[in-house]
Scaffold this active site. Sequence first.
Site, PDB file in Angstrom:
ATOM      1  N   THR A  44       0.821  -1.047  -0.079  1.00 14.33           N
ATOM      2  CA  THR A  44      -0.034  -0.167  -0.053  1.00 14.33           C
ATOM      3  C   THR A  44       0.809   1.133  -0.095  1.00 14.33           C
ATOM      4  O   THR A  44       1.596   1.740   1.048  1.00 14.33           O
ATOM      5  CB  THR A  44      -0.862  -0.023   1.192  1.00 14.33           C
ATOM      6  OG1 THR A  44      -1.730  -1.294   1.026  1.00 14.33           O
ATOM      7  CG2 THR A  44      -1.771   1.294   1.266  1.00 14.33           C
TER       8      THR A  44
ATOM      9  N   VAL B 175      -3.583  -5.182  -1.538  1.00 17.74           N
ATOM     10  CA  VAL B 175      -4.350  -6.352  -0.898  1.00 17.74           C
ATOM     11  C   VAL B 175      -5.266  -5.982   0.518  1.00 17.74           C
ATOM     12  O   VAL B 175      -4.704  -5.083   1.078  1.00 17.74           O
ATOM     13  CB  VAL B 175      -3.361  -7.961  -0.670  1.00 17.74           C
ATOM     14  CG1 VAL B 175      -2.763  -8.137  -1.895  1.00 17.74           C
ATOM     15  CG2 VAL B 175      -2.556  -7.555   0.688  1.00 17.74           C
TER      16      VAL B 175
ATOM     17  N   MET C 124      -8.301   2.849  -4.521  1.00 17.16           N
ATOM     18  CA  MET C 124      -9.350   1.970  -3.963  1.00 17.16           C
ATOM     19  C   MET C 124      -8.967   1.141  -2.739  1.00 17.16           C
ATOM     20  O   MET C 124      -9.953   1.301  -1.708  1.00 17.16           O
ATOM     21  CB  MET C 124      -9.701   0.725  -5.125  1.00 17.16           C
ATOM     22  CG  MET C 124     -10.522  -0.312  -4.688  1.00 17.16           C
ATOM     23  SD  MET C 124     -12.293   0.733  -4.793  1.00 17.16           S
ATOM     24  CE  MET C 124     -12.858   0.735  -3.166  1.00 17.16           C
ATOM     25  N   LYS C 125      -7.456   0.850  -2.536  1.00 17.64           N
ATOM     26  CA  LYS C 125      -7.269   0.388  -1.440  1.00 17.64           C
ATOM     27  C   LYS C 125      -7.290   1.438  -0.209  1.00 17.64           C
ATOM     28  O   LYS C 125      -7.771   0.870   0.870  1.00 17.64           O
ATOM     29  CB  LYS C 125      -5.786  -0.306  -1.412  1.00 17.64           C
ATOM     30  CG  LYS C 125      -5.034  -0.350  -0.167  1.00 17.64           C
ATOM     31  CD  LYS C 125      -5.985  -1.907   0.215  1.00 17.64           C
ATOM     32  CE  LYS C 125      -5.337  -2.322   1.677  1.00 17.64           C
ATOM     33  NZ  LYS C 125      -3.870  -2.585   1.703  1.00 17.64           N
ATOM     34  N   LEU C 126      -6.985   2.725  -0.390  1.00 24.10           N
ATOM     35  CA  LEU C 126      -7.103   3.591   0.689  1.00 24.10           C
ATOM     36  C   LEU C 126      -8.515   3.897   1.104  1.00 24.10           C
ATOM     37  O   LEU C 126      -8.859   4.135   2.200  1.00 24.10           O
ATOM     38  CB  LEU C 126      -6.504   5.126   0.164  1.00 24.10           C
ATOM     39  CG  LEU C 126      -4.901   4.848  -0.205  1.00 24.10           C
ATOM     40  CD1 LEU C 126      -4.355   6.324  -0.701  1.00 24.10           C
ATOM     41  CD2 LEU C 126      -4.081   4.365   1.063  1.00 24.10           C
TER      42      LEU C 126
END
Length: 298
Positions: free
Chosen positions: A93, A118, A167-169
């Site tokens: 990340t 992930v 999107m991960k954040l």
Amino acid sequence: MSEIGFIGLGNMGRPMAERIIGAGYTLVVNDRAEAAVTALTDAGAVAAATIPELTGRAETLFLSLPTPEVVLAVGRNIAENPGIVKRVVDLSTTGPKAEMDLAEILSAAGIALVDSPVSGGVAGATKGTLALMAAGPSADFAVVEPMLLTLGKVIRVAEEPGKAQVMKLINNICSAAALAITSEAMVMGAKAGLDADVMIEVLNAGSGRTSASVDKIPRFVLPRGFDFGFAIGLSLKDIRLCLEEADRLGVPMLVGNAVRMLFSITKADCGPSADMTAIIRPLEKWADTEVRGKAAGA
């Protein structure tokens, strides 16, 4: 297929690497921690003492590294010593800016980047039930998708590296906010004399159900283990990256800033290596109460 490279064998990297080995791939690994490398070679991997040695053996490299700065430093090393590498899959990340910088660094050496952070924690990495967000060139994504599927569910969100980081954040700020508000609510209930296990049962049967009430609090707070497996310092890093990107986009995040405050207080109070579930501890101290389940004993 050539050997697969893997750099970064920490809490998340090690179980992901083990799953790739378990799927039958030949894995060449590199990490600064000798014990981490030994654990993987015992599981069937081959050790590479240096990144140039690794890039000389693998067309596909996976990265699982703790901070954007480390990811970029490793990316520069790969670009300076490209060997036979054709693509890099970044499971870290980093935030979108660092990921786009990484793509530019690698592109100059003729290497494609698949941005694939992930979600799911150490338990998900171990069980192969992670959620993987992926963004990258179609041809390279097609090559690595079978490997990613050994780690969990893969959702392709875009073509351009960096978009999966956004999107991960978004995912992480939602998860952190759920943990923060559920922790506050549990402390309030404990102060009022409610049973902690009963509170969780009610929340999970009703509209207050979150990832925190289903997993983090019953498994890692109520037993008082605080061992979910993700450090408060790393979680705060993810929150900071999200708020920086929101600010760049001109999107106000009032709740997100409040969440950052609680995580920052916990980091100062408990230390950066404390588990993220420890954010309930400052709240307990202020309220002079404790959220303890039956699993914790007397």
